[in-house]
Motif scaffolding. Structure first.
Motif, short mmCIF file in Angstrom:
data_model
loop_
_atom_site.label_atom_id
_atom_site.label_comp_id
_atom_site.label_asym_id
_atom_site.label_seq_id
_atom_site.Cartn_x
_atom_site.Cartn_y
_atom_site.Cartn_z
N GLY A 40 1.46 -0.92 -0.13
CA GLY A 40 -0.01 -0.01 -0.19
C GLY A 40 0.45 1.37 -0.42
O GLY A 40 0.59 2.22 -0.15
N ARG A 41 2.25 1.11 0.91
CA ARG A 41 3.25 2.45 1.13
C ARG A 41 3.34 2.32 -0.88
O ARG A 41 3.56 3.64 -1.11
CB ARG A 41 3.95 2.78 1.59
N GLY A 42 3.89 1.32 -1.42
CA GLY A 42 4.68 1.50 -2.90
C GLY A 42 3.03 2.14 -4.05
O GLY A 42 3.50 3.25 -4.32
N VAL A 43 1.80 1.66 -3.58
CA VAL A 43 0.57 2.62 -4.15
C VAL A 43 0.52 3.69 -4.00
O VAL A 43 0.38 4.37 -5.20
CB VAL A 43 -0.76 1.10 -4.32
N LEU A 44 0.44 3.74 -2.58
CA LEU A 44 0.93 5.40 -2.96
C LEU A 44 1.42 6.57 -3.47
O LEU A 44 0.89 7.18 -4.08
CB LEU A 44 0.47 5.61 -0.92
N ALA A 45 2.73 5.86 -2.61
CA ALA A 45 3.67 7.15 -4.00
C ALA A 45 3.70 6.94 -5.18
O ALA A 45 3.56 7.56 -5.85
CB ALA A 45 5.18 5.87 -3.47
N GLY A 46 2.93 5.53 -5.64
CA GLY A 46 3.10 5.42 -7.56
C GLY A 46 1.42 6.18 -8.00
O GLY A 46 1.73 7.35 -8.28
N SER A 47 0.78 6.49 -6.99
CA SER A 47 -0.36 6.97 -7.17
C SER A 47 -0.31 8.14 -6.84
O SER A 47 -1.11 9.12 -8.21
CB SER A 47 -1.94 6.61 -6.06
N GLU A 48 0.59 9.19 -6.14
CA GLU A 48 0.84 10.21 -5.81
C GLU A 48 1.70 10.74 -6.74
O GLU A 48 0.96 11.83 -7.73
CB GLU A 48 1.34 10.71 -4.42
N ALA A 49 2.65 9.97 -7.51
CA ALA A 49 3.27 10.40 -8.80
C ALA A 49 2.29 10.07 -10.49
O ALA A 49 2.46 11.31 -11.06
CB ALA A 49 4.25 9.09 -9.61
N VAL A 50 1.54 9.40 -10.11
CA VAL A 50 0.82 9.70 -11.25
C VAL A 50 -0.49 11.73 -11.05
O VAL A 50 -0.52 11.60 -12.02
CB VAL A 50 -0.40 8.06 -12.10
N LEU A 51 -0.89 10.94 -10.29
CA LEU A 51 -1.41 12.98 -10.00
C LEU A 51 -0.93 13.67 -10.71
O LEU A 51 -1.35 14.72 -10.61
CB LEU A 51 -2.04 12.74 -8.93
N ALA A 52 0.50 13.74 -9.61
CA ALA A 52 1.34 14.78 -10.25
C ALA A 52 2.04 15.03 -11.23
O ALA A 52 2.54 16.63 -11.89
CB ALA A 52 2.66 14.26 -9.48
#
Length: 94
Positions: A40-52
């Motif tokens: 989940g921590r990794g998914v959060l980081a990836g999701s934040e990158a996509v949103l940015a």
């Protein structure tokens, strides 16, 4: 009864009935919960990158949201399981 971090083949909850937090199945469940939270921590980081990324397309955003929803489901299951076990601990004597 401990809610386990996996489900039955039809998606129902699985429970463990034991008073031994060191049992093989309890330790396996602990390891899987930790792996789910790490994921989940990794998914959060990836999701934040996509949103940015203003150039991220619909497919990337949909993929990130799908993975985030899966991770949130896992994290909530871990929280429910751990919260229930906290509620079951013996209360200290006054």
């Amino acid at each position: 009864m401990r809610l386990l971090p996996w489900t039955t083949p039809d998606g129902g909850p699985c429970y463990l009935s034991t008073d031994d937090p060191g049992s093989v199945v309890s330790r396996l469940a602990d390891d899987i919960e930790e792996a789910q939270l790490d994921s989940g921590r990794g998914v959060l980081a990836g999701s934040e990158a996509v949103l940015a990324d203003a150039a991220a397309g619909d497919r990337a955003v949909r993929f990130a949201l799908t993975r985030a929803a899966e991770s949130l489901r896992d994290a909530l299951r871990v929280a429910d399981s751990r919260g229930a076990r906290i509620d079951q601990r013996p209360k200290p004597m006054p």
